[in-house]
Enzyme design. Structure first.
Site, PDB file in Angstrom:
ATOM      1  N   ASP A 133      46.036  61.954  40.612  1.00  0.00           N
ATOM      2  CA  ASP A 133      46.541  60.911  39.714  1.00  0.00           C
ATOM      3  C   ASP A 133      47.261  61.489  38.496  1.00  0.00           C
ATOM      4  O   ASP A 133      47.052  62.647  38.128  1.00  0.00           O
ATOM      5  CB  ASP A 133      45.375  60.071  39.173  1.00  0.00           C
ATOM      6  CG  ASP A 133      44.797  59.136  40.226  1.00  0.00           C
ATOM      7  OD1 ASP A 133      45.151  59.289  41.411  1.00  0.00           O
ATOM      8  OD2 ASP A 133      43.989  58.267  39.850  1.00  0.00           O
ATOM      9  N   ASP A 134      48.058  60.639  37.881  1.00  0.00           N
ATOM     10  CA  ASP A 134      48.647  60.828  36.539  1.00  0.00           C
ATOM     11  C   ASP A 134      49.891  61.715  36.493  1.00  0.00           C
ATOM     12  O   ASP A 134      50.492  61.876  35.439  1.00  0.00           O
ATOM     13  CB  ASP A 134      47.631  61.376  35.525  1.00  0.00           C
ATOM     14  CG  ASP A 134      46.482  60.423  35.267  1.00  0.00           C
ATOM     15  OD1 ASP A 134      46.503  59.319  35.840  1.00  0.00           O
ATOM     16  OD2 ASP A 134      45.568  60.776  34.510  1.00  0.00           O
ATOM     17  N   HIS A 184      50.703  54.319  40.158  1.00  0.00           N
ATOM     18  CA  HIS A 184      49.588  54.397  39.211  1.00  0.00           C
ATOM     19  C   HIS A 184      49.965  53.721  37.882  1.00  0.00           C
ATOM     20  O   HIS A 184      49.441  54.068  36.835  1.00  0.00           O
ATOM     21  CB  HIS A 184      49.219  55.872  39.000  1.00  0.00           C
ATOM     22  CG  HIS A 184      47.882  56.107  38.337  1.00  0.00           C
ATOM     23  ND1 HIS A 184      46.728  55.459  38.713  1.00  0.00           N
ATOM     24  CD2 HIS A 184      47.512  56.930  37.322  1.00  0.00           C
ATOM     25  CE1 HIS A 184      45.717  55.874  37.946  1.00  0.00           C
ATOM     26  NE2 HIS A 184      46.168  56.758  37.095  1.00  0.00           N
ATOM     27  N   HIS A 188      50.172  53.823  32.263  1.00  0.00           N
ATOM     28  CA  HIS A 188      48.733  54.091  32.276  1.00  0.00           C
ATOM     29  C   HIS A 188      47.946  53.177  31.348  1.00  0.00           C
ATOM     30  O   HIS A 188      46.993  53.597  30.675  1.00  0.00           O
ATOM     31  CB  HIS A 188      48.441  55.559  31.937  1.00  0.00           C
ATOM     32  CG  HIS A 188      47.200  56.073  32.615  1.00  0.00           C
ATOM     33  ND1 HIS A 188      45.947  55.942  32.049  1.00  0.00           N
ATOM     34  CD2 HIS A 188      47.004  56.681  33.806  1.00  0.00           C
ATOM     35  CE1 HIS A 188      45.051  56.478  32.870  1.00  0.00           C
ATOM     36  NE2 HIS A 188      45.668  56.923  33.948  1.00  0.00           N
ATOM     37  N   TYR A 225      42.181  53.915  35.373  1.00  0.00           N
ATOM     38  CA  TYR A 225      40.752  53.719  35.073  1.00  0.00           C
ATOM     39  C   TYR A 225      40.019  52.962  36.186  1.00  0.00           C
ATOM     40  O   TYR A 225      38.877  52.554  36.026  1.00  0.00           O
ATOM     41  CB  TYR A 225      40.547  52.975  33.737  1.00  0.00           C
ATOM     42  CG  TYR A 225      41.446  53.461  32.641  1.00  0.00           C
ATOM     43  CD1 TYR A 225      41.211  54.699  32.030  1.00  0.00           C
ATOM     44  CD2 TYR A 225      42.552  52.721  32.238  1.00  0.00           C
ATOM     45  CE1 TYR A 225      42.061  55.173  31.035  1.00  0.00           C
ATOM     46  CE2 TYR A 225      43.407  53.192  31.260  1.00  0.00           C
ATOM     47  CZ  TYR A 225      43.154  54.413  30.659  1.00  0.00           C
ATOM     48  OH  TYR A 225      43.999  54.876  29.694  1.00  0.00           O
ATOM     49  N   HIS A 278      43.156  65.066  39.437  1.00  0.00           N
ATOM     50  CA  HIS A 278      44.323  64.804  38.579  1.00  0.00           C
ATOM     51  C   HIS A 278      45.248  66.014  38.598  1.00  0.00           C
ATOM     52  O   HIS A 278      44.796  67.126  38.296  1.00  0.00           O
ATOM     53  CB  HIS A 278      43.861  64.497  37.153  1.00  0.00           C
ATOM     54  CG  HIS A 278      43.044  63.244  37.053  1.00  0.00           C
ATOM     55  ND1 HIS A 278      41.702  63.215  37.346  1.00  0.00           N
ATOM     56  CD2 HIS A 278      43.392  61.973  36.737  1.00  0.00           C
ATOM     57  CE1 HIS A 278      41.254  61.978  37.198  1.00  0.00           C
ATOM     58  NE2 HIS A 278      42.259  61.198  36.824  1.00  0.00           N
TER      59      HIS A 278
HETATM   60 ZN    ZN Z   1      45.043  57.852  35.745  1.00  0.00          ZN
END
Ligand code: ZN
Length: 322
Positions: A133-134, A184, A188, A225, A278
């Site tokens: 993720d991210d 995603h 965020h 989250y 991540h």
């Molecule tokens: Zn995230």
């Protein structure tokens, strides 16, 4: 195409009010239109919303007024354009089907190509999906891509629209090396705290950014989250993008320690696990070779999330919305 608004919009009394407010807001924001409009004539015209002249496509809704209809003559004909995501709440099922058809077909076509190109999964096999993720992150993501390439492992990357925009070449690399891309959100935010306009904007902008680069929509959504609610579930369904959580949290963001990351994963992993990591932490990239080695030693094969879901579904567990 000109058509009756009721073909495309669910004009309940409540929706009519919200739609009217939306139109007034847009006129307010548009100086050229606003300065010529007669408030009285506009009010009159908005009394019968369903008789407005409109056109609609997968990007926007346009409303047209003839010269003199709501403004002084010098203003001429008026065209007001509203992005489609802002009126998403108004669309009928039929409208959604027609307007989003193209994207959905492209999306499905992409999924099919991927599945056909890979061998059938073993009903009695052991599979996990690595998810990151991210990102994409300009230094960590390339390291992770190098590692998964070396170990011949496919993974799924849940990208932020903002990050994708910042490094389109990296997005392209992720896709071209056969990994799956998920949405995603753009910035965020906690989508469970956002209204439906914002949710749609976050999802749509990210879809668009990624599609500009790889020519197809992300196949999945993972909310930041892991926070979601009914509004998000509904929009995800409309977009034909399942919401995917995880079943194993590596806690890489917390420990920032390759040994701890490995322990966390190996303690929790089971057949069919979706593992959360991540691709923005160096330590995650450092942990990865051992994570893959350990999982392989326990007999796990690595698949992208969509394949894992199809496999689980075939085993009668799923599909997973949320
Ligand atoms: Zn995230």
């Amino acid at each position: 195409t000109m058509f009756s608004l009721e073909d495309f919009l669910n004009l309940t009394d409540e929706n009519k009010e919200r739609f009217k407010e939306l139109i007034l807001d847009h006129i307010d924001e548009n100086e050229d239109i606003r300065k010529g409009v007669s408030t009285e004539l506009l009010e009159e015209s908005l009394k019968s919303i369903k008789n407005l002249k409109c056109s609609i496509d997968s990007e926007e809704l346009s409303i047209y007024w003839d010269q003199y209809e709501i403004a002084i003559g010098a203003t001429g004909n008026i065209q007001l354009t509203i992005p489609l995501y802002e009126i998403n709440f108004l669309l009928t099922d039929k409208a959604r089907k027609n307007l989003y058809q193209l994207d959905i077909e492209e999306n499905n076509a992409h999924k099919m190509v991927k599945q056909q190109s890979r061998e059938q999964l073993d009903p009695n096999g052991k599979y996990v999906a690595l998810t990151f993720d991210d990102g994409p992150h300009s230094t960590v993501t390339p390291k992770i891509l190098n590692i998964v390439k070396e170990y011949q492992v496919q993974a799924t990357f849940f990208m932020l629209g903002n990050q994708a925009e910042y490094d389109p070449e990296l997005v392209h690399r992720v896709a071209s090396e056969g990994h799956e891309i998920g949405n995603h959100s753009q910035t965020h935010i906690d989508l469970s705290m956002a209204d439906e306009f914002r949710i749609h904007e976050e999802l749509n902008t990210t879809n668009e950014r990624i599609k500009e680069i790889v020519k197809y929509n992300p196949s999945l959504i993972r909310p930041p989250y892991g926070a979601y609610n009914d509004l998000l579930i509904n929009q995800a369904k409309q977009l034909n993008q399942p919401i995917i959580m995880w079943s194993v949290d590596s806690l890489d963001w917390q420990s920032r320690d390759p040994v701890a990351i490995n322990q966390e994963i190996m303690n929790q992993v089971t057949n069919g696990s979706i593992i959360l990591m991540h691709d923005i932490h160096e330590e995650t990239a450092e942990a990865l070779p051992e994570v893959i080695t350990n999982l392989k030693a326990e007999g796990y094969d690595f698949v992208i999330v969509t394949e894992l879901l199809n496999w689980l579904e075939a085993e009668d567990i799923g599909p997973h919305f949320g």
